[in-house]
Motif scaffolding. Structure first.
Motif, PDB file in Angstrom:
ATOM      1  N   LYS A 179     -27.127  96.166 -85.022  1.00  0.00           N
ATOM      2  CA  LYS A 179     -28.514  95.721 -85.125  1.00  0.00           C
ATOM      3  C   LYS A 179     -29.037  95.775 -86.558  1.00  0.00           C
ATOM      4  N   LEU A 180     -28.686  96.819 -87.286  1.00  0.00           N
ATOM      5  CA  LEU A 180     -29.308  97.077 -88.583  1.00  0.00           C
ATOM      6  C   LEU A 180     -28.505  96.545 -89.767  1.00  0.00           C
ATOM      7  N   GLY A 181     -27.283  96.112 -89.530  1.00  0.00           N
ATOM      8  CA  GLY A 181     -26.464  95.592 -90.619  1.00  0.00           C
ATOM      9  C   GLY A 181     -27.135  94.478 -91.410  1.00  0.00           C
ATOM     10  N   PRO A 182     -27.798  93.496 -90.752  1.00  0.00           N
ATOM     11  CA  PRO A 182     -28.465  92.438 -91.514  1.00  0.00           C
ATOM     12  C   PRO A 182     -29.552  92.954 -92.462  1.00  0.00           C
ATOM     13  N   ASP A 183     -30.027  94.175 -92.240  1.00  0.00           N
ATOM     14  CA  ASP A 183     -31.019  94.784 -93.133  1.00  0.00           C
ATOM     15  C   ASP A 183     -30.370  95.700 -94.170  1.00  0.00           C
ATOM     16  N   ASN A 184     -29.041  95.599 -94.305  1.00  0.00           N
ATOM     17  CA  ASN A 184     -28.294  96.413 -95.267  1.00  0.00           C
ATOM     18  C   ASN A 184     -28.396  97.906 -94.957  1.00  0.00           C
ATOM     19  N   ILE A 185     -28.501  98.228 -93.683  1.00  0.00           N
ATOM     20  CA  ILE A 185     -28.500  99.627 -93.249  1.00  0.00           C
ATOM     21  C   ILE A 185     -27.167  99.885 -92.552  1.00  0.00           C
ATOM     22  N   ARG A 186     -26.408 100.804 -93.113  1.00  0.00           N
ATOM     23  CA  ARG A 186     -25.102 101.151 -92.552  1.00  0.00           C
ATOM     24  C   ARG A 186     -25.251 102.347 -91.623  1.00  0.00           C
ATOM     25  N   VAL A 187     -24.507 102.345 -90.522  1.00  0.00           N
ATOM     26  CA  VAL A 187     -24.568 103.438 -89.551  1.00  0.00           C
ATOM     27  C   VAL A 187     -23.143 103.843 -89.202  1.00  0.00           C
ATOM     28  N   ASN A 188     -22.816 105.085 -89.485  1.00  0.00           N
ATOM     29  CA  ASN A 188     -21.483 105.614 -89.218  1.00  0.00           C
ATOM     30  C   ASN A 188     -21.588 106.993 -88.560  1.00  0.00           C
ATOM     31  N   ALA A 189     -20.474 107.457 -88.047  1.00  0.00           N
ATOM     32  CA  ALA A 189     -20.414 108.764 -87.409  1.00  0.00           C
ATOM     33  C   ALA A 189     -19.324 109.613 -88.049  1.00  0.00           C
ATOM     34  N   ILE A 190     -19.536 110.919 -88.016  1.00  0.00           N
ATOM     35  CA  ILE A 190     -18.523 111.892 -88.423  1.00  0.00           C
ATOM     36  C   ILE A 190     -18.220 112.775 -87.220  1.00  0.00           C
ATOM     37  N   ALA A 191     -16.947 112.932 -86.924  1.00  0.00           N
ATOM     38  CA  ALA A 191     -16.508 113.772 -85.805  1.00  0.00           C
ATOM     39  C   ALA A 191     -15.748 114.973 -86.347  1.00  0.00           C
ATOM     40  N   PRO A 192     -16.408 116.113 -86.489  1.00  0.00           N
ATOM     41  CA  PRO A 192     -15.706 117.302 -86.974  1.00  0.00           C
ATOM     42  C   PRO A 192     -14.782 117.888 -85.907  1.00  0.00           C
ATOM     43  N   SER A 240     -19.083 103.718-100.094  1.00  0.00           N
ATOM     44  CA  SER A 240     -18.714 103.203 -98.769  1.00  0.00           C
ATOM     45  C   SER A 240     -19.598 102.023 -98.377  1.00  0.00           C
ATOM     46  N   ARG A 241     -19.997 101.208 -99.338  1.00  0.00           N
ATOM     47  CA  ARG A 241     -21.045 100.208 -99.115  1.00  0.00           C
ATOM     48  C   ARG A 241     -20.675  99.143 -98.085  1.00  0.00           C
ATOM     49  N   MET A 242     -19.398  98.920 -97.830  1.00  0.00           N
ATOM     50  CA  MET A 242     -18.993  97.937 -96.823  1.00  0.00           C
ATOM     51  C   MET A 242     -18.392  98.605 -95.590  1.00  0.00           C
ATOM     52  N   LEU A 243     -18.719  99.850 -95.385  1.00  0.00           N
ATOM     53  CA  LEU A 243     -18.182 100.605 -94.264  1.00  0.00           C
ATOM     54  C   LEU A 243     -19.327 100.910 -93.302  1.00  0.00           C
ATOM     55  N   THR A 244     -19.233 100.382 -92.100  1.00  0.00           N
ATOM     56  CA  THR A 244     -20.250 100.654 -91.091  1.00  0.00           C
ATOM     57  C   THR A 244     -19.638 100.557 -89.707  1.00  0.00           C
ATOM     58  N   ALA A 245     -20.326 101.129 -88.714  1.00  0.00           N
ATOM     59  CA  ALA A 245     -19.889 101.121 -87.310  1.00  0.00           C
ATOM     60  C   ALA A 245     -18.592 101.901 -87.090  1.00  0.00           C
ATOM     61  N   GLN A 246     -18.288 102.837 -87.982  1.00  0.00           N
ATOM     62  CA  GLN A 246     -17.035 103.583 -87.918  1.00  0.00           C
ATOM     63  C   GLN A 246     -17.277 105.050 -87.563  1.00  0.00           C
ATOM     64  N   THR A 247     -16.241 105.681 -87.045  1.00  0.00           N
ATOM     65  CA  THR A 247     -16.247 107.119 -86.779  1.00  0.00           C
ATOM     66  C   THR A 247     -15.156 107.754 -87.623  1.00  0.00           C
ATOM     67  N   LEU A 248     -15.561 108.635 -88.509  1.00  0.00           N
ATOM     68  CA  LEU A 248     -14.634 109.328 -89.399  1.00  0.00           C
ATOM     69  C   LEU A 248     -14.304 110.693 -88.797  1.00  0.00           C
ATOM     70  N   ILE A 249     -13.058 110.870 -88.393  1.00  0.00           N
ATOM     71  CA  ILE A 249     -12.619 112.132 -87.795  1.00  0.00           C
ATOM     72  C   ILE A 249     -12.183 113.083 -88.903  1.00  0.00           C
ATOM     73  N   VAL A 250     -12.841 114.234 -88.955  1.00  0.00           N
ATOM     74  CA  VAL A 250     -12.543 115.236 -89.987  1.00  0.00           C
ATOM     75  C   VAL A 250     -12.131 116.511 -89.251  1.00  0.00           C
ATOM     76  N   ASP A 251     -10.835 116.627 -88.960  1.00  0.00           N
ATOM     77  CA  ASP A 251     -10.370 117.736 -88.128  1.00  0.00           C
ATOM     78  C   ASP A 251      -9.065 118.332 -88.619  1.00  0.00           C
ATOM     79  N   ALA A 252      -8.731 118.114 -89.903  1.00  0.00           N
ATOM     80  CA  ALA A 252      -7.491 118.629 -90.508  1.00  0.00           C
ATOM     81  C   ALA A 252      -6.250 118.085 -89.815  1.00  0.00           C
ATOM     82  N   GLY A 253      -6.402 116.933 -89.144  1.00  0.00           N
ATOM     83  CA  GLY A 253      -5.248 116.312 -88.514  1.00  0.00           C
ATOM     84  C   GLY A 253      -4.921 116.862 -87.144  1.00  0.00           C
TER      85      GLY A 253
END
Length: 255
Positions: A179-192, A240-253
């Motif tokens: 929804k917000l991408g056309p307004d140059n608003i990026r939305v991402n998630a982090i999963a610890p 990360s200007r072209m990175l959106t709608a992603q989930t970054l998993i940060v769990d040491a593998g």
């Protein structure tokens, strides 16, 4: 250890963090403040939050703005977001970090408990975004970072309402990104993964359980709150200007 990388574009940015007074949230508050951002954080625990603001001011010369609010109260959340914008300018980085990972048995969950759990772990993510999006649009864009968890990815058995909320955060992230991408608003998630906050150590860590978990990671070290700062700064910054709608998993593998 705070990350050594400096994101020049974060200096002077107006940043709002929910649950920023302790645990991972406190590390995020410190991390953005050390980047030169103007940081406001919402928390319900006054004593710990004021102590954090005092310490960081002594160490950095800058003070984070503590906003006391219960995120279950949407009007209070909206008022806190408005105060952050009044004091620091339109919020262009929102970090939805607050959560409450209370364990619960299926047979003990009432309708009231379920609603209360979602009111902490999922609902504020949407309404915090709703509160700051108009300012982000006026500013020409922004970054929203939603903290989820790997708990639902590993089929954690002891908190079904919490894991449902954490899975929902990924759906919310993708919907808002579209929804917000056309307004140059990026939305991402982090999963610890399993991060050794004081709460975890006090309530659930045993030497045997921790050793088994670390052994299952690719990187054989305990994860600390500071380990989430670098990924969050990256998602907030123009790196990360072209990175959106992603989930970054940060769990040491672990996964």
């Amino acid at each position: 250890m705070m990350p050594s990388v400096r994101h020049a574009d974060l200096e002077g940015r107006s940043v709002l963090i929910t649950g920023g007074g302790s645990g991972i949230g406190a590390a995020l508050t410190e991390g953005f403040l050390r980047q030169g951002a103007r940081v406001a954080f919402i928390d319900i625990a006054r004593e710990a939050s004021e102590a954090l603001a005092d310490r960081l001011e002594q160490e950095t010369g800058s003070r984070a703005l503590f906003l006391e609010a219960d995120l279950r109260d949407i009007d209070a959340l909206r008022a806190a977001a408005a105060t952050a914008a009044d004091r620091h300018g339109s919020v262009t980085v929102l970090v939805n970090n607050a959560a409450f990972d209370q364990r619960h048995e299926i047979e003990d969950v009432t309708v009231e408990y379920w609603e209360e759990n979602q009111a902490i772990n999922l609902r504020p993510h949407f309404f915090a975004a709703q509160a700051v999006v108009p300012g982000m649009k006026d500013a020409g864009g922004g970054s929203i970072i939603n903290f989820t968890s790997t708990s639902f990815m590993i089929n954690h058995p002891d908190m079904p309402s919490y894991t449902a909320a954490k899975a929902g955060i990924i759906g919310l992230t993708k919907g808002l990104a579209g929804k917000l991408g056309p307004d140059n608003i990026r939305v991402n998630a982090i999963a610890p993964g399993w991060v050794m906050t004081q709460r975890q150590r006090d309530l659930w860590v045993t030497p045997e359980r921790l050793a088994a978990h670390v052994q299952a990671q690719c990187l054989r070290e305990e994860m600390q709150p500071d380990d989430l700062v670098g990924p969050c700064l990256f998602l907030a910054s123009d790196a990360s200007r072209m990175l959106t709608a992603q989930t970054l998993i940060v769990d040491a593998g672990h996964l």
